[in-house]
Design an enzyme around this catalytic site. Structure first.
Site, mmCIF file in Angstrom:
data_model
loop_
_atom_site.group_PDB
_atom_site.id
_atom_site.type_symbol
_atom_site.label_atom_id
_atom_site.label_comp_id
_atom_site.label_asym_id
_atom_site.label_seq_id
_atom_site.Cartn_x
_atom_site.Cartn_y
_atom_site.Cartn_z
ATOM 1 N N GLY A 20 -2.176 -32.734 26.016
ATOM 2 C CA GLY A 20 -3.489 -33.179 25.260
ATOM 3 C C GLY A 20 -3.037 -33.698 23.915
ATOM 4 O O GLY A 20 -3.842 -34.295 23.179
ATOM 5 N N PHE A 21 -1.679 -33.386 23.747
ATOM 6 C CA PHE A 21 -1.059 -34.032 22.533
ATOM 7 C C PHE A 21 0.021 -35.021 22.814
ATOM 8 O O PHE A 21 0.734 -34.904 24.136
ATOM 9 C CB PHE A 21 -0.657 -32.942 21.460
ATOM 10 C CG PHE A 21 -1.478 -32.008 20.957
ATOM 11 C CD1 PHE A 21 -1.890 -32.164 19.579
ATOM 12 C CD2 PHE A 21 -2.184 -31.163 21.599
ATOM 13 C CE1 PHE A 21 -3.095 -31.878 18.960
ATOM 14 C CE2 PHE A 21 -3.225 -30.146 20.963
ATOM 15 C CZ PHE A 21 -3.619 -30.540 19.754
ATOM 16 N N SER A 50 0.378 -23.357 29.966
ATOM 17 C CA SER A 50 -0.137 -24.389 29.090
ATOM 18 C C SER A 50 -1.613 -24.704 29.093
ATOM 19 O O SER A 50 -1.921 -25.314 28.335
ATOM 20 C CB SER A 50 0.860 -25.732 29.856
ATOM 21 O OG SER A 50 2.069 -25.817 29.686
ATOM 22 N N GLU A 107 9.572 -30.706 37.161
ATOM 23 C CA GLU A 107 9.518 -29.427 37.889
ATOM 24 C C GLU A 107 8.305 -29.305 38.708
ATOM 25 O O GLU A 107 8.167 -28.343 39.333
ATOM 26 C CB GLU A 107 9.883 -28.264 37.190
ATOM 27 C CG GLU A 107 8.820 -27.675 36.663
ATOM 28 C CD GLU A 107 7.890 -28.447 35.695
ATOM 29 O OE1 GLU A 107 6.693 -28.068 35.286
ATOM 30 O OE2 GLU A 107 8.305 -29.524 34.984
ATOM 31 N N CYS A 116 7.550 -31.224 27.961
ATOM 32 C CA CYS A 116 5.982 -31.125 27.815
ATOM 33 C C CYS A 116 5.866 -30.444 26.265
ATOM 34 O O CYS A 116 6.347 -31.332 25.277
ATOM 35 C CB CYS A 116 5.332 -30.131 28.632
ATOM 36 S SG CYS A 116 3.665 -30.189 28.579
ATOM 37 N N LEU A 117 5.392 -29.295 25.983
ATOM 38 C CA LEU A 117 5.373 -28.874 24.718
ATOM 39 C C LEU A 117 6.885 -29.037 23.912
ATOM 40 O O LEU A 117 7.053 -29.371 22.821
ATOM 41 C CB LEU A 117 4.969 -27.543 24.401
ATOM 42 C CG LEU A 117 4.879 -26.956 23.125
ATOM 43 C CD1 LEU A 117 3.762 -27.672 22.342
ATOM 44 C CD2 LEU A 117 4.407 -25.361 22.978
ATOM 45 N N ASN A 163 0.420 -32.581 32.100
ATOM 46 C CA ASN A 163 -0.477 -31.732 31.441
ATOM 47 C C ASN A 163 -0.262 -31.687 30.165
ATOM 48 O O ASN A 163 0.458 -30.673 29.476
ATOM 49 C CB ASN A 163 -0.185 -30.178 32.330
ATOM 50 C CG ASN A 163 -1.037 -29.191 31.619
ATOM 51 O OD1 ASN A 163 -2.129 -29.403 30.744
ATOM 52 N ND2 ASN A 163 -0.595 -27.868 31.668
ATOM 53 N N HIS A 185 6.264 -33.496 33.785
ATOM 54 C CA HIS A 185 6.631 -32.358 34.334
ATOM 55 C C HIS A 185 7.704 -32.764 35.580
ATOM 56 O O HIS A 185 7.147 -33.032 36.689
ATOM 57 C CB HIS A 185 5.832 -31.392 34.717
ATOM 58 C CG HIS A 185 5.242 -30.657 33.757
ATOM 59 N ND1 HIS A 185 5.556 -29.483 33.342
ATOM 60 C CD2 HIS A 185 3.948 -30.856 32.833
ATOM 61 C CE1 HIS A 185 4.833 -28.833 32.293
ATOM 62 N NE2 HIS A 185 3.711 -29.814 31.873
#
Length: 369
Positions: free
Chosen positions: A307-308, A45, A349, A263-264, A305, A347
């Site tokens: 940024g979007f 990432s 995990e 996340c993403l 983690n 996250h």
């Protein structure tokens, strides 16, 4: 040996050469974690990003080859205040400086990271350059300005696997939560690799999943042909809106199999469901972010983690926001009951990091049952 960090806004930050001697460019971001620098450096990432650690003393426990979160380092560069010359951990194989050289990460130490983090908070994440071979400030500022902008950048294609593979390694007993035990295999998961971390795969395996990891662009029809009990959407780098092939595949998978994203993967699910994403000013990166779960009001301390973020106002009827960041109110989780899909931005995990959110893996198992 002197080194210099230069930001695209023209500010320069002097320091000492650290890690690999050379120069690099990327988006400069900061992470507030006290530990975990090795996992950060090897987290896909962080592809394309220069990471500033806000904790001043970095490297005191060294590094080892067992704690990498992927098969290489992905961070574009590394910035610290005080790099520890002493390694004090029985698991360490090398010092952080040696590790950075082995992993080819251009780094800089002795930087006023307190001032630098405050600068990024005020003016936002932006492109930067580090050099320990030519510290001409004007040249480095121009290098930073010429670096690719994170908006509209598809970095998933740089970090995804080339071919499908199977993952079988569970969490080692020494690191398992009290009372947790590895379950026998009873479900088949297909995990899309947008930049997947190894600890996600370990936790899926520990929950009794046969895990097949597939490239980010594998067509939905081929995924369904593998007859999965569920599909997992991994973390990863870059602008989610630029990963159009992943969004198109998810639209075809919705409603046909349970889906869990992190996340993403969360952002891509939000886009596939009809929402939109936007870039945060400086993002969330660290192991101490408070997130509230709407189902029971529980506040989780979580690892981040990103940024979007997904825009809450853009989500259609039938998609609910389940988790909210208590610092800035941004969406940290969503659920589409009708499509049997849910995701979180943070996250669960995290390794190392808080364990508050690992119940989400149990929820995924329950959804598949």
């Amino acid at each position: 040996m002197k080194a210099l960090l230069a930001l695209a806004d023209g500010t320069v930050w002097p320091g000492e050469a650290f890690g690999k001697i050379g120069e690099t460019t990327g988006e400069v971001v900061f992470n507030t974690s006290i530990t975990g620098y090795q996992e950060i450096l090897t987290d896909p990432s962080y592809c394309g990003q220069i990471v500033v650690m806000s904790q001043p003393h970095i490297g005191n426990y060294g590094a080892n080859l067992d704690d990498d979160e992927s098969d290489r380092a992905w961070a574009a560069g590394f910035v610290v205040r005080a790099a520890s010359p002493t390694v004090s951990n029985y698991r360490a194989n090398v010092s952080l400086d040696e590790y950075l050289k082995l992993r080819n990460i251009v780094s800089i130490s002795d930087v006023d990271t307190r001032a630098l983090v405050r600068h990024i908070r005020t003016y936002g994440a932006q492109n930067a350059a580090i050099s320990s071979v030519n510290t001409d400030a004007e040249r480095l500022v121009q290098m930073a300005k010429n670096a690719p902008n994170m908006n509209g950048l598809d970095l998933v294609k740089n970090v995804t696997c080339a071919e499908p593979y199977h993952w079988t390694q569970p969490v080692e007993n020494a690191w398992a939560m009290p009372g947790e035990a590895n379950s026998p295999i009873n479900k088949h998961i297909v995990a899309y690799d947008y930049g997947i971390k190894r600890n996600i795969l370990r936790l899926l395996a520990s929950h009794g999943c046969k895990v097949t990891v597939v490239p980010a662009d594998m067509p939905a029809a081929e995924v369904l042909a593998l007859k999965p009990d569920g599909v997992f959407l991994s973390n990863g780098p870059g602008d989610p809106a630029a990963v159009t092939y992943a969004i198109d595949n998810l639209k075809q998978l919705l409603g046909k199999t349970p889906i869990f994203g992190i996340c993403l993967g969360h952002q891509l699910l939000g886009l596939a469901l009809g929402g939109s994403t936007y870039k945060l000013k400086f993002g969330h990166r660290g192991g101490n972010q408070p997130v509230k779960f709407s189902d029971n009001g529980m506040v989780e301390i979580s690892s981040h983690n990103h940024g979007f973020a997904v825009s809450a106002d853009s989500l259609p009827t039938g998609v609910e926001v389940t988790h909210v960041n208590l610092n800035d109110g941004c969406v940290e989780g969503l659920r589409a009951r009708g499509q049997r899909a849910f995701s979180v931005q943070y996250h669960p995990e995290s390794a190392p990091g808080p364990h508050d959110s690992q119940y989400l893996f149990d929820e995924f198992m329950q959804l598949m049952r």
